[in-house]
Enzyme design. Structure first.
Site, PDB file in Angstrom:
ATOM      1  N   HIS A  86       6.292 -39.845 -37.942  1.00  0.00           N
ATOM      2  CA  HIS A  86       5.064 -39.196 -37.484  1.00  0.00           C
ATOM      3  C   HIS A  86       3.893 -40.049 -37.947  1.00  0.00           C
ATOM      4  O   HIS A  86       3.865 -40.509 -39.085  1.00  0.00           O
ATOM      5  CB  HIS A  86       4.946 -37.779 -38.067  1.00  0.00           C
ATOM      6  CG  HIS A  86       4.017 -36.913 -37.296  1.00  0.00           C
ATOM      7  ND1 HIS A  86       2.651 -37.116 -37.287  1.00  0.00           N
ATOM      8  CD2 HIS A  86       4.248 -35.840 -36.491  1.00  0.00           C
ATOM      9  CE1 HIS A  86       2.086 -36.196 -36.524  1.00  0.00           C
ATOM     10  NE2 HIS A  86       3.029 -35.414 -36.029  1.00  0.00           N
TER      11      HIS A  86
ATOM     12  N   ASP B 235      10.024 -31.610 -34.800  1.00  0.00           N
ATOM     13  CA  ASP B 235      10.759 -31.482 -33.547  1.00  0.00           C
ATOM     14  C   ASP B 235      12.268 -31.587 -33.726  1.00  0.00           C
ATOM     15  O   ASP B 235      13.030 -31.010 -32.949  1.00  0.00           O
ATOM     16  CB  ASP B 235      10.314 -32.564 -32.552  1.00  0.00           C
ATOM     17  CG  ASP B 235       8.857 -32.433 -32.170  1.00  0.00           C
ATOM     18  OD1 ASP B 235       8.471 -31.326 -31.762  1.00  0.00           O
ATOM     19  OD2 ASP B 235       8.120 -33.422 -32.273  1.00  0.00           O
TER      20      ASP B 235
END
Length: 371
Positions: free
Chosen positions: A257, A308
């Site tokens: 990320h 996710d």
């Protein structure tokens, strides 16, 4: 001017809604771990919109307002039946339906603070109905009306499947909604703020945000994670599949990320929920495969999983269709988008950055017969 690709590291505005500092995510100063372990999604909605946690009567009022506004205009539902169902991704259907909602709201163009808050309630309430209704209509089933006595997470699962969900399912889904509610100036939130900074209406802002969330580099990642797990199929095939992907320098969805150096703080909550749910369903292989993938990718690439990655096996264990994963992300993120839209309205300035021009220098027009 200096150019930063993807606006990485650029501070575009001040906000009191959420922050990411030293790998810690907070909503209005509350650590995400604290909220994930203790708060309901409705409490988080109130927190994001009012910058404080609700009192008992305030929470009850919000729950009642959401329950009272879940019904969707019949015209919005009827348009689903006109879509080429076998071609339409649920995110495209959601984008169109939310835009259509504005056509049925007599206060759509009323920019007063009171009217915008009313629209915020309507949007947050109706998005759950839109997603579940589309899911049922495309299967030839009729939409199910919400039950006023159920909470937001429970109502979503009930409207989706027609059965009142068990407590662990409600807990898992509510926790997922809390974890996805806001994430500072992510791509879709920034899109929403850019849109409404022109003083466009809240329906336009949320519709723009849905368009940004639809992309696989943003909200579509969890659907791609489940697709990968299904392609692998069995635990013993994980090693060869992932190593081939790494050798070919292919992206493994659900890892890394941009704003976290040492890992996404939300991931561990869904990791634990994945472990519990897959065991309950007798499908531990999805969790086991996920942990094996995590071990290889994190070990080889030093990329920890993001929110996710484990949300994919959580939603799968709840019996949710894989292409609904991103719309569910939107159901949660409506709360954050709306919070940012209301904040943008309260202290607005048109968002208009510059571009570093790298094209040809000054040129002269040449008549077409001389080119």
């Amino acid at each position: 001017m200096t150019t930063t690709k993807g606006l990485e590291g650029v501070v575009a505005t001040q906000s009191a809604i959420s922050s990411i500092i030293d790998d810690t995510l907070t909503y209005v100063g509350y650590d995400i771990d604290d909220l994930a372990n203790n708060a309901s999604f409705e409490e988080v909605i109130y927190l994001l919109w009012h910058q404080r946690l609700p009192k008992t009567d305030e929470l009850a009022e919000l729950k009642q307002q959401l329950a009272d506004n879940m019904a969707v205009p019949q015209g919005v539902l009827d348009q689903f039946k006109m879509f080429p169902i076998d071609q339409v991704h649920p995110m495209s259907a959601l984008r169109t339906a939310v835009s259509s909602l504005g056509l049925y709201d007599e206060k759509a163009e009323d920019m007063s603070e009171e009217a915008n808050y009313e629209k915020a309630i309507k949007l947050q309430a109706k998005v759950a109905t839109i997603v579940t209704a589309f899911s049922r209509i495309r299967k030839g089933l009729e939409p199910i009306a919400p039950k006023p006595e159920l909470g937001y997470a429970a109502n979503f699962l009930y409207m989706l499947n027609g059965d009142e969900p068990e407590e662990i399912a409600i807990e898992a889904f509510d926790k997922a909604l809390v974890l996805h509610a806001d994430h500072e100036l992510n791509a879709s939130t920034f899109t929403a703020r850019v849109c409404v900074a022109t003083l466009s209406d809240i329906y336009s802002g949320v519709t723009a945000a849905i368009g940004a969330l639809k992309g696989p580099l943003h909200g579509g990642a969890n659907e791609q994670v489940m697709k990968m797990l299904m392609e692998i199929g069995e635990e013993e095939k994980v090693e060869s599949y992932i190593r081939e992907k790494l050798d070919n320098k292919e992206k493994i969805m659900g890892f890394g990320h941009r704003v976290y150096r040492n890992g996404d703080p939300r991931a561990k909550h869904l990791r634990e929920m994945s472990k519990r749910l897959t065991a309950l369903r007798g499908e531990e292989k999805w969790y086991n495969m996920s942990t094996k993938i995590e071990g290889i990718v994190t070990g080889e690439k030093k990329l920890p999983p993001n929110v996710d990655f484990y949300s994919a096996s959580v939603y799968h264990s709840l019996g949710i269709d894989h292409d609904l994963f991103t719309p569910i992300f939107a159901v949660s993120r409506f709360s954050g988008w709306i919070a940012h839209i209301l904040e943008q309205y309260s202290n607005n300035r048109l968002i208009r950055p510059r571009a570093d021009y790298v094209g040809p220098g000054m040129q002269k027009y040449v008549p077409i017969d001389q080119r």
